[in-house]
Write a protein that holds these residues in place. Sequence first.
Motif, mmCIF file in Angstrom:
data_model
loop_
_atom_site.group_PDB
_atom_site.id
_atom_site.type_symbol
_atom_site.label_atom_id
_atom_site.label_comp_id
_atom_site.label_asym_id
_atom_site.label_seq_id
_atom_site.Cartn_x
_atom_site.Cartn_y
_atom_site.Cartn_z
ATOM 1 N N SER A 200 0.848 -1.190 0.000
ATOM 2 C CA SER A 200 0.000 0.000 0.000
ATOM 3 C C SER A 200 0.883 1.240 0.000
ATOM 4 O O SER A 200 2.016 1.206 0.489
ATOM 5 N N ALA B 195 -1.341 -5.387 -4.515
ATOM 6 C CA ALA B 195 -1.304 -3.959 -4.182
ATOM 7 C C ALA B 195 -2.696 -3.429 -3.885
ATOM 8 O O ALA B 195 -3.706 -3.949 -4.392
ATOM 9 N N SER B 196 -2.737 -2.378 -3.090
ATOM 10 C CA SER B 196 -3.973 -1.609 -2.933
ATOM 11 C C SER B 196 -4.001 -0.517 -3.997
ATOM 12 O O SER B 196 -2.980 -0.189 -4.608
ATOM 13 N N ALA B 197 -5.174 0.047 -4.215
ATOM 14 C CA ALA B 197 -5.351 1.008 -5.308
ATOM 15 C C ALA B 197 -4.492 2.255 -5.142
ATOM 16 O O ALA B 197 -4.194 2.940 -6.132
ATOM 17 N N ALA C 261 -0.834 1.879 -9.159
ATOM 18 C CA ALA C 261 -1.152 0.458 -9.033
ATOM 19 C C ALA C 261 -1.748 -0.107 -10.313
ATOM 20 O O ALA C 261 -1.476 -1.263 -10.677
ATOM 21 N N GLU D 215 -0.186 -3.229 -12.323
ATOM 22 C CA GLU D 215 -0.913 -4.456 -12.646
ATOM 23 C C GLU D 215 -0.820 -4.771 -14.135
ATOM 24 O O GLU D 215 -0.618 -5.921 -14.529
ATOM 25 N N VAL E 188 -4.988 -5.842 -7.862
ATOM 26 C CA VAL E 188 -5.128 -4.594 -7.115
ATOM 27 C C VAL E 188 -6.449 -4.638 -6.346
ATOM 28 O O VAL E 188 -7.487 -5.032 -6.898
ATOM 29 N N VAL F 180 -6.105 -5.569 0.462
ATOM 30 C CA VAL F 180 -4.904 -6.251 -0.042
ATOM 31 C C VAL F 180 -4.308 -7.142 1.036
ATOM 32 O O VAL F 180 -3.799 -8.247 0.742
#
Length: 284
Positions: free
Chosen positions: A128, A147-149, A193, A197, A205, A212
């Motif tokens: 993150s 991953a986070s957004a 992110a 991706e 994501v 995540v």
Amino acid sequence: MATDVDGTGASSAGLASLAVDRTDGIAEVTLLGPGKGNAMGPDFWRELPRVFDELDADPDIRAIVLTGSGANFSYGLDLPAMLADWAEVLGGTASASARTGFLRELRRLQASIDSVARCRTPVIAAISGWCVGGGVDLISAVDVRLASADAKFSVREVKVAMVADLGSLQRLGPIIGEGHLRELALTGKDIDAARAERIGLVNDVYPDHDGVYAAARAMAVDIAANPPLVVHGVKEMLAVNHQQRIEEGLRYVGAWNAAFLPSADLTEAVTAFMERREPRFTGD
């Protein structure tokens, strides 16, 4: 019950830069800093191999989740904390013995990241916020990246007059392709992110940090249910395809930076960083 790597039952006893908890066959390793944004200072480089070597040797651990505390994964190398040990070399007047010492130190840092890549237990990174420089070196050594957004990534060493020397240049090519690696390493640009991706840097994501983390934990549970010797074998077979090339590349970049890292541009980059201004590079 969660236990630390010393088996005391008190989470992360004796560690300053990492928190380690073991629960139901899964270890969670969390970056703590203590530098801002979980920056990687002397404690981190000393403790990372200790943690991963001990987790690798623990037959009860079947999968590892690696994440950062707070809003960010890692800002990368903690320059203020590390510069004191490198002052003689970075000052541009280093003797042969000082450069040899710097090469030895650089290989120690490379070995710290290698401890993650060598770990027989699968490692899943839950990322993150910012993942910069050394943070990218670290996630390039894991097995799966999620991953986070809000995650952002940067192979930023070129912006501070350095050749990335801890594994990104050696490991990311097979992951994201040479074209994408060259773009990131030559520009030092940030990517979000969604771009990460698309190019394969992360597998998926998720909306936020909690999402995540939950996904990484769920994947770890899936892996932990499989026969451990076969999982180790899968990792061994995948590593044999490119491990020699990685080792050769790390040795070469270590020798390169020990010889050529000191420069007027590096001094300018460090000065600009400390003065919080844009650097003015001259090619010297």
